[in-house]
Design a protein around this motif. Structure first.
Motif, PDB file in Angstrom:
ATOM      1  N   ARG A   2       0.869  -1.077  -0.043  1.00  0.00           N
ATOM      2  CA  ARG A   2       0.063   0.021  -0.025  1.00  0.00           C
ATOM      3  C   ARG A   2       1.021   1.263  -0.047  1.00  0.00           C
ATOM      4  O   ARG A   2       2.014   1.204   0.369  1.00  0.00           O
ATOM      5  N   THR A   3       0.365   2.374  -0.496  1.00  0.00           N
ATOM      6  CA  THR A   3       1.038   3.289  -0.676  1.00  0.00           C
ATOM      7  C   THR A   3       1.196   4.070   0.634  1.00  0.00           C
ATOM      8  O   THR A   3       0.330   4.342   1.325  1.00  0.00           O
ATOM      9  N   HIS A   4       2.368   4.525   1.002  1.00  0.00           N
ATOM     10  CA  HIS A   4       2.682   5.256   2.257  1.00  0.00           C
ATOM     11  C   HIS A   4       2.629   6.516   2.160  1.00  0.00           C
ATOM     12  O   HIS A   4       3.130   7.320   1.287  1.00  0.00           O
ATOM     13  N   ARG A   5       1.712   7.506   2.920  1.00  0.00           N
ATOM     14  CA  ARG A   5       1.731   8.848   2.621  1.00  0.00           C
ATOM     15  C   ARG A   5       2.558   9.335   3.961  1.00  0.00           C
ATOM     16  O   ARG A   5       2.788  10.630   3.888  1.00  0.00           O
ATOM     17  N   SER A   6       2.941   8.571   4.830  1.00  0.00           N
ATOM     18  CA  SER A   6       3.731   9.023   5.976  1.00  0.00           C
ATOM     19  C   SER A   6       5.046   9.162   5.710  1.00  0.00           C
ATOM     20  O   SER A   6       5.604   8.976   4.612  1.00  0.00           O
ATOM     21  N   ALA A   7       5.811   9.484   6.701  1.00  0.00           N
ATOM     22  CA  ALA A   7       7.312   9.590   6.298  1.00  0.00           C
ATOM     23  C   ALA A   7       8.215   8.481   6.567  1.00  0.00           C
ATOM     24  O   ALA A   7       9.480   8.466   6.140  1.00  0.00           O
ATOM     25  N   SER A   8       7.477   7.348   6.965  1.00  0.00           N
ATOM     26  CA  SER A   8       8.097   6.035   7.484  1.00  0.00           C
ATOM     27  C   SER A   8       9.232   5.663   6.156  1.00  0.00           C
ATOM     28  O   SER A   8      10.340   5.345   6.688  1.00  0.00           O
ATOM     29  N   PRO A   9       8.827   5.650   5.023  1.00  0.00           N
ATOM     30  CA  PRO A   9       9.972   5.079   3.935  1.00  0.00           C
ATOM     31  C   PRO A   9      11.028   5.998   4.227  1.00  0.00           C
ATOM     32  O   PRO A   9      12.338   5.311   4.163  1.00  0.00           O
ATOM     33  N   TRP A  10      10.814   7.267   4.254  1.00  0.00           N
ATOM     34  CA  TRP A  10      12.167   8.119   4.411  1.00  0.00           C
ATOM     35  C   TRP A  10      12.781   7.915   5.643  1.00  0.00           C
ATOM     36  O   TRP A  10      14.300   8.299   5.517  1.00  0.00           O
ATOM     37  N   LEU A  11      12.265   7.708   6.572  1.00  0.00           N
ATOM     38  CA  LEU A  11      12.946   7.466   7.730  1.00  0.00           C
ATOM     39  C   LEU A  11      13.935   6.040   7.555  1.00  0.00           C
ATOM     40  O   LEU A  11      15.022   6.045   8.093  1.00  0.00           O
ATOM     41  N   PHE A  12      13.415   5.373   6.979  1.00  0.00           N
ATOM     42  CA  PHE A  12      14.284   3.782   6.585  1.00  0.00           C
ATOM     43  C   PHE A  12      15.336   4.183   5.736  1.00  0.00           C
ATOM     44  O   PHE A  12      16.436   3.764   5.965  1.00  0.00           O
ATOM     45  N   LEU A  13      15.067   5.203   4.853  1.00  0.00           N
ATOM     46  CA  LEU A  13      16.177   5.366   3.786  1.00  0.00           C
ATOM     47  C   LEU A  13      17.064   6.243   3.974  1.00  0.00           C
ATOM     48  O   LEU A  13      18.113   6.454   3.619  1.00  0.00           O
ATOM     49  N   ALA A  14      16.624   7.082   5.165  1.00  0.00           N
ATOM     50  CA  ALA A  14      17.504   8.312   5.449  1.00  0.00           C
ATOM     51  C   ALA A  14      19.200   8.167   5.727  1.00  0.00           C
ATOM     52  O   ALA A  14      20.080   8.433   5.167  1.00  0.00           O
ATOM     53  N   PRO A  15      19.526   7.068   6.648  1.00  0.00           N
ATOM     54  CA  PRO A  15      20.868   6.794   6.921  1.00  0.00           C
ATOM     55  C   PRO A  15      21.592   6.530   5.735  1.00  0.00           C
ATOM     56  O   PRO A  15      22.646   6.959   5.320  1.00  0.00           O
ATOM     57  N   GLY A  16      21.233   5.520   4.724  1.00  0.00           N
ATOM     58  CA  GLY A  16      21.638   5.276   3.393  1.00  0.00           C
ATOM     59  C   GLY A  16      22.051   6.308   2.566  1.00  0.00           C
ATOM     60  O   GLY A  16      22.986   6.533   2.024  1.00  0.00           O
TER      61      GLY A  16
END
Lengths: 289, 308
Positions: A2-16
């Protein structure tokens, strides 16, 4: 999904993303930018246009480095395409003890290039094992580490020796995909081992050979450690054995490092590396079509 | 494009394991009829032993040199692989001349940090790329692919300048940072996550588990093999790296083993026994590590492959 509208994908991606942006992409852009300036280690530098590149073309050391790096590719790639394939065929069959042999053949890959380099310096030394054997057999001693040409070939030997196991594993995977029926049909038709190798195995693993050629060419072009260890930091007498990356390191580091000029050299390294990769991949695509 | 390059050997590797690991996959009856003759098996073993001598022999020669005492002529002809009277004195001597154990500790710190950061960072990013749908996903993927394509050798001077600006030159943190989350590892983890069946996570979602919980409890335990591969590669890569530490580190107390060895080689080039002892100290832990983990390692490569 499902499409995420929250910031959570970006939190996962942030360190990388942060690490990659700060230590790969930003340095890359800044390398290109610096290559048009006369920056030094401790000074910012002014825009000098293509001055670095013009100087580079007239720099004898640049041509020596380029020559050695290209020679390295030409010398190493054919061996690294063919020898690991033969090795993979040797360890392919499941016979008692074969896992031991596979792991053992992989040891040079595991060892640091510094260790490997020093081991071979000791083997190829004027008084080392190989010269002792040559001398004992009546061939006399060879200046593996003192003659500029021999030294380059010695370093290539080390690169090939260290790379064998790595590419062997890649080939092993490809070999497992060769249909056994083809071999058997061919054998029934009376084809010998060599014939079967050329008509069945080689065509089946050709895409892998292209991949190995690409990987080994790119790595060979960027060679640093083997030559640095065997020839010394300055690349042998008169810098005869300097490679392009050695030159980048020599020119660009230290307190008086010419960051601008080294950046121009780096851009050349990058462009040629990319070119090598595209060249081989293009050959591969034609193969697939 | 580059993804294809990466995906190919890995995927193929998995099949290799399956076929080789379980010979039962091949119809037994058909092969039994045409067993290779005995001499061909013998020839195969002879060749294997010859290659073994070529690949492992140089390490043994180095080990042997490191064990020879000062009374023994290491340039003797014919050369002897077995030391006359084996001694560990050279190891003590190396440790007395250069702080080789400190170097080893530095290497261990750098390599362990690299393994941990790569596993954590690549798993997080890989999970988002494989399992979440959001705006900018493709762009994020492209960033990692691009990072993978830029050769370290062509940006090392800029990295060096960046590190100086961050005041991290001549620190171990400066050695770790540039490689602490590799683009390739992110793509490896992404492939591993993408290969997992989605239903379990869907069920967890219905049960109200949030993204973090699904990641930690469900997805992560299923990709242990790939994580192990990333950890081993990251650890070995950092332990073995030479060029970048050579550029960043200038103070002897910060040296990693590889740089320390180069220093040893330069300073005591005449005493081959000491250089040999140094190299053995640098390579032995890794060989032991690899020997212990190689089963797990090959299985892990297979896991990422079959499902990816």
């Amino acid at each position: 999904m499902r499409t995420h509208r929250s910031a959570s994908p970006w939190l996962f991606l942030a360190p990388g993303l942060l690490v990659v942006a700060a230590f790969s992409l930003y340095p890359f852009l800044s390398t290109v930018a610096h290559s048009f300036t006369d920056a030094r280690t401790l000074t910012e530098g002014r825009f000098t246009g293509g001055a670095n590149y013009r100087e580079l073309i007239q720099d004898a050391m640049f041509w020596t480095g380029l020559r050695n790096s290209v020679l390295y590719v030409l010398g190493v790639v054919p061996l690294l395409v063919v020898l690991p394939l033969l090795l993979a065929m040797l360890v392919q069959r499941q016979i008692p003890g074969i896992t031991f042999f596979r792991a053992a053949f992989y040891t040079p890959v595991v060892a640091s290039v510094v260790v490997v380099g020093l081991i071979w310096v000791w083997l190829l030394d004027d008084r080392g094992l190989i010269n002792a054997l040559l001398d004992g057999l009546g061939f006399g001693r060879a200046g593996f580490l003192s003659d500029p040409w021999l030294l380059l070939f010695s370093a290539m030997t080390v690169t090939v020796w260290k790379g064998l196991g790595y590419y062997m594993i890649i080939y092993l995977a490809a070999l497992a995909n060769v249909p056994r029926e083809l071999h058997e049909a061919c054998a029934v038709d009376g084809a010998g081992a060599v014939r079967r190798f050329l008509t069945v195995t080689v065509p089946a693993v050709r895409p892998t050979m292209v991949l190995v050629a690409a990987l080994s060419a790119v790595n060979a072009f960027k060679v640093f450690s083997e030559v640095y260890l065997m020839a010394g930091p300055t690349g042998g007498p008169g810098g005869e054995d300097t490679t392009l990356v050695m030159l980048v390191q020599q020119v660009g580091t230290g307190l008086s490092g010419r960051v601008g000029y080294a950046s121009a050299l780096s851009v050349v390294v990058f462009v040629i590396t990319l070119g090598l990769m595209l060249l081989v991949l293009r050959a591969n695509r034609r193969e697939d079509a | 494009m580059s993804e294809r390059v990466m995906a190919r050997p890995v995927r193929a590797r998995g099949r290799a394991e399956r076929e080789d690991g379980t010979p039962a996959a091949v119809p037994r009856g058909r092969r039994a009829g045409r067993r290779p003759p005995r001499w061909s098996l013998l020839l195969r073993y002879l060749l294997l032993l010859a290659v073994l001598a070529l690949t492992v022999g140089p390490f043994l020669w180095q080990l042997s040199t490191s064990l020879k005492g000062p009374g023994e002529d290491i340039y003797r002809y014919p050369p002897s692989l077995v030391p006359h009277r084996a001694t560990l004195a050279n190891y003590g001597e190396v440790a007395r001349i250069i702080p080789v154990w400190d170097f080893a500790l530095n290497s261990l710190k750098v390599a362990a940090a690299n393994a941990v950061t790569n596993c954590a960072g690549a798993a997080l990013a890989g999970y988002a790329l494989a399992r979440m749908r959001f705006r900018g996903r493709r762009a994020a993927l492209v960033v990692f692919v691009m990072a993978m394509l830029v050769p370290v050798e062509s940006i090392m001077i800029a990295q060096f300048v960046t590190m100086r600006e961050l005041q991290l030159n001549n620190t171990l943190l400066g050695v770790v940072l540039p490689g602490c989350i590799g683009g390739m590892n992110v793509l490896l983890m992404r492939n591993a996550f993408a290969g997992l069946p989605y239903e379990v996570e869907e069920a967890a979602f219905v049960d109200g588990a949030n993204a973090w919980q699904r990641f930690v409890r469900i997805a992560l335990p299923s990709v242990k093999g790939t994580l192990a591969v990333v950890a081993i590669f990251a650890f070995m890569g950092a332990w073995d790296d030479f060029l970048w530490p050579l550029i960043v580190l200038s103070d002897q107390s910060k040296f990693t083993l590889t740089i320390g060895l180069n220093f040893l080689h330069g300073t005591f080039a005449d005493n081959q026994r000491l250089v040999a002892a140094g190299t053995v100290i640098a390579v032995l832990p890794l060989i032991v590590l690899f020997a212990c983990l190689q089963r797990y390692f090959f299985r892990g490569v297979g896991e990422g492959a079959v499902k990816g």
